[in-house]
Design a protein around this motif. Sequence first.
Motif, short mmCIF file in Angstrom:
data_model
loop_
_atom_site.label_atom_id
_atom_site.label_comp_id
_atom_site.label_asym_id
_atom_site.label_seq_id
_atom_site.Cartn_x
_atom_site.Cartn_y
_atom_site.Cartn_z
N VAL A 22 -18.61 20.09 14.67
CA VAL A 22 -18.43 21.52 14.94
C VAL A 22 -17.03 21.99 14.58
N HIS A 26 -16.12 24.69 11.63
CA HIS A 26 -15.32 25.88 11.92
C HIS A 26 -14.15 25.98 10.94
N GLN A 27 -13.47 24.87 10.70
CA GLN A 27 -12.32 24.86 9.79
C GLN A 27 -12.73 25.24 8.36
N TRP A 30 -13.85 29.00 8.31
CA TRP A 30 -12.69 29.89 8.46
C TRP A 30 -11.95 30.00 7.13
#
Length: 132
Positions: A22, A26-27, A30
């Motif tokens: 997760v 996300h990284q 983004w």
Amino acid sequence: VEDIQAAILLDCPPGAEVRFDVGHLHQVLWNLARNAWRYCRKQDGSLRFTVREGNGHWQLDVCNDGPPVPADAQAQLFEPFFTTDARGTGLGLYIAREICQANGSQIEYVSPPAGGACFRITFGLNHGQKIR
């Protein structure tokens, strides 16, 4: 920090499920969203996230309505320190590729038929996670 004041479109079918850390996801997302926002028209729908099945695997397309990546730059996009932006480090897409590979996935640049720019993550390539 980007101040995105536009509606971001998300199209994801129910039941889409992938194996990916997760924090790593996300990284990667983004970074892709920040890059897409930098080059798009900055209007509602300028950023689109689309999840769909492709070749037995879930795929996530992160697309924008900005200019396409020039053909001569496409081969270098994921190389360390390659950037077309004076403010960039040239590490974002390189790190995104490494994170995707570590999670059994692949990231690539695709040219959308309608124009713009698009990055596609194909999940589950190394874990045998085909959609049944």
